[in-house]
Enzyme design. Structure first.
Site, PDB file in Angstrom:
ATOM      1  N   ASP A  17      41.446 121.506 122.024  1.00 21.61           N
ATOM      2  CA  ASP A  17      42.470 121.044 120.971  1.00 21.61           C
ATOM      3  C   ASP A  17      42.081 121.343 119.696  1.00 21.61           C
ATOM      4  O   ASP A  17      40.932 121.217 119.179  1.00 21.61           O
ATOM      5  CB  ASP A  17      42.655 119.694 121.187  1.00 21.61           C
TER       6      ASP A  17
ATOM      7  N   LYS B 259      51.971 122.055 122.126  1.00 23.65           N
ATOM      8  CA  LYS B 259      52.825 120.804 122.581  1.00 23.65           C
ATOM      9  C   LYS B 259      54.047 120.638 122.416  1.00 23.65           C
ATOM     10  O   LYS B 259      54.302 120.967 121.163  1.00 23.65           O
ATOM     11  CB  LYS B 259      51.876 119.754 122.551  1.00 23.65           C
TER      12      LYS B 259
ATOM     13  N   GLY C 193      42.746 110.753 124.540  1.00 24.81           N
ATOM     14  CA  GLY C 193      42.248 110.065 122.936  1.00 24.81           C
ATOM     15  C   GLY C 193      41.557 108.951 123.414  1.00 24.81           C
ATOM     16  O   GLY C 193      41.259 108.215 122.280  1.00 24.81           O
TER      17      GLY C 193
ATOM     18  N   ARG D 168      41.127 112.543 141.855  1.00 24.78           N
ATOM     19  CA  ARG D 168      40.521 112.185 143.055  1.00 24.78           C
ATOM     20  C   ARG D 168      41.974 111.925 143.727  1.00 24.78           C
ATOM     21  O   ARG D 168      42.164 112.171 144.938  1.00 24.78           O
ATOM     22  CB  ARG D 168      39.733 111.045 142.895  1.00 24.78           C
TER      23      ARG D 168
ATOM     24  N   GLY E 297      40.470 112.555 128.509  1.00 27.91           N
ATOM     25  CA  GLY E 297      39.169 111.605 128.096  1.00 27.91           C
ATOM     26  C   GLY E 297      37.940 112.397 128.315  1.00 27.91           C
ATOM     27  O   GLY E 297      36.635 111.737 128.283  1.00 27.91           O
TER      28      GLY E 297
ATOM     29  N   GLY F   4      40.502 117.448 124.442  1.00 25.40           N
ATOM     30  CA  GLY F   4      41.256 117.023 123.342  1.00 25.40           C
ATOM     31  C   GLY F   4      40.508 116.537 122.334  1.00 25.40           C
ATOM     32  O   GLY F   4      39.662 117.402 121.366  1.00 25.40           O
ATOM     33  N   SER F   5      40.333 115.368 122.020  1.00 26.49           N
ATOM     34  CA  SER F   5      39.541 114.707 120.868  1.00 26.49           C
ATOM     35  C   SER F   5      38.145 114.834 120.962  1.00 26.49           C
ATOM     36  O   SER F   5      37.392 114.612 120.039  1.00 26.49           O
ATOM     37  CB  SER F   5      39.857 113.182 120.814  1.00 26.49           C
TER      38      SER F   5
END
Lengths: 295, 185
Positions: free
Chosen positions: A25, A82, A154, A166, A215, A236-237
């Site tokens: 990101d 996005k 995030g 999973r 995550g 991402g973050s």
């Protein structure tokens, strides 16, 4: 079959090229350049990273065109962007701009609470998030050429991405031992087309690449989801919300390639400081969870 | 059985591994310099050439790979062809200089310009070629033999025991090009 036509093969073909790679990101050209230099296989252009969207609230939309264009002009690797769930006009704008992939993403505020975009009507390929096999197959039926776990964007917390990869892998494995008449019943339970359920039962995998997102904050996080069956990762973050974006980006790239090699993972983790501040899932009320968006 | 390494730093190495196995070779994924010791030839797959270059540098693989390429057969597709070229443009970047080619990255444009086409040439009859953000070979040296062309540009080339394709034979069921490489070993 839809996943064998020529246009779909070209879409899936690009997703194949991302395997074993990291899609990062970025919110501006400067970050995109850092990502490219660190070895990102692609960048995702957005206005705010998920951690900031979560903090600031408000309606999160497609990134400003000027920013996406600037990123496209700055790097030579593929650029994704996005669009809001169901917002086929944002997607049309991104296609006209010429981005390489569109993420119909739960990270942005949904534009439609019942329908996703009819992705087969587009020449540009789409990636969509999923928490389980039924969701993944519905998105593929709509034309998604790549699936990624939703995780909890995030949050800096890998627990949801682990749960989702999973779940998807287990549900796929379960299909491989069923008889044809049982697959019809499973298609009903999954809420997915029989044809795609039969494909998964025969091959033990999705007809499109299966990546992980939501995550991932450390090299070990990336290695974990790869070991559980993801074929590439989105971060991402995790990179630009850490104290050491350049080193962390490089380290996650290395960990993604060498996820089976603990010594290389140690090398990748060695130079890093603290990652982004994370959130325990109990701190995120059900109504604030991004993963519940999408149908 | 010949052992074919597939450089597995990033990209569609899994598709190559399967194609090699179906074509009758034994495929092994290579991620380290030590992995080069036990193989008869190497495939450099499609993917992002900048990512692969970064990892080649980070892991001190650049020189060992180049030395391997000077001794043993190498086949590069798309990003692999870019890495094997003598010179790379758009933008300029370093390469292994294993074949006398000048290659332009993303020669056809972005993903919207990716496509499937029929190609042919003196070394290859009608073949379905998948071009994904593909490079274009802008010039070839005298040592290079052009096996197939598309829109007047070489897309499959060979020089000694090295071969490069700007498209992805590993993404079609047609194994002729992989068999061609196995014959070089």
């Amino acid at each position: 079959m839809l996943y064998l036509d020529e246009s779909f093969r070209v879409k899936v073909g690009l997703a194949e090229m991302f395997k074993g790679g990291v899609i990062m990101d970025v919110t501006n050209a400067e970050q995109a350049l850092i990502a490219e230099k660190a070895g990102a296989a692609a960048v995702m252009a957005l206005e705010r990273v998920p951690a900031d969207i979560r903090k600031e609230g408000g309606v999160a939309r497609m990134a400003p065109i000027r920013k996406i264009r600037e990123i496209m002009e700055t790097v030579s690797i593929p650029v994704m962007a996005k669009a809001r769930i169901g917002h086929f006009m944002e997607a049309r704008v991104l296609e006209a701009l010429g981005v390489d992939y569109i993420d119909e993403s739960e990270v942005l505020t949904p534009a439609d609470e019942e329908h996703h975009i009819d992705k087969r009507q587009f020449k540009v390929p789409f990636v969509c998030g999923a928490r389980n096999l039924g969701e993944a197959l519905r998105r593929i039926a709509e034309g998604a050429a790549m699936i990624r776990t939703k995780g909890e964007a995030g949050s800096g917390n890998i627990v949801e991405a682990v749960r989702h990869i999973r779940t998807i892998v287990k549900e796929m494995r379960q299909l491989t031992v069923l008889g044809q008449e049982e697959l019809v019943h499973e298609a009903k339970n999954l809420g997915a087309p029989l044809e795609l359920v039969q494909y998964v039962a025969a091959h033990g995998k999705l007809p499109v690449p299966n990546f992980s997102a939501g995550g991932i904050a450390t090299p070990a996080d990336a290695a974990l989801v790869l070991a559980l069956g993801a074929e590439a990762v989105f971060v991402g973050s995790g990179i630009f919300k850490s104290d050491d974006p350049e080193a962390r980006a490089r380290a996650i790239v290395k960990a993604t390639t060498y996820y089976q090699d603990p010594v290389k993972l140690l090398e990748a983790s060695e130079e890093l400081g603290l990652g982004m501040a994370g959130l325990d899932m109990s701190q995120i009320p059900e109504s604030d969870r991004l993963q519940t968006r999408g149908w | 059985m010949k052992r074919v390494g597939v450089l597995a730093l990033q990209g569609d190495f899994e598709a190559h591994r399967k194609a090699i196995e179906r074509a009758g070779g034994a495929a092994v994924e290579v991620r380290t310099a030590a992995g080069l010791d036990s193989i008869d030839g190497l495939v450099i797959p499609g993917g992002e050439s900048t990512t692969m270059l970064k990892l080649l540098d980070l892991e001190n693989l650049f020189e060992p790979l180049r030395e391997f390429g000077l001794r043993k057969p190498v086949f590069g597709t798309c990003a692999g062809a870019i890495l094997m070229a003598r010179a790379v443009t758009h933008p300029e970047q370093r390469s292994l200089e294993l074949m006398d080619l000048v290659v332009e990255r993303n020669g056809y444009g972005r993903q919207l310009d990716s496509h499937v086409a029929r190609i042919a040439g003196p070394g290859l009859d009608d073949f379905e070629a998948v071009f994904i953000r593909a490079p274009i070979i802008r010039s070839v040296g005298p040592s290079v033999r052009v096996l197939a062309t598309y829109r007047d540009a070489p897309v499959l080339v060979e020089a000694g025991r090295r071969m490069a394709a700007t498209f992805h034979p590993e993404l079609t069921g047609d194994l002729r090009i992989h068999r061609l490489f196995l014959e070089m070993l």
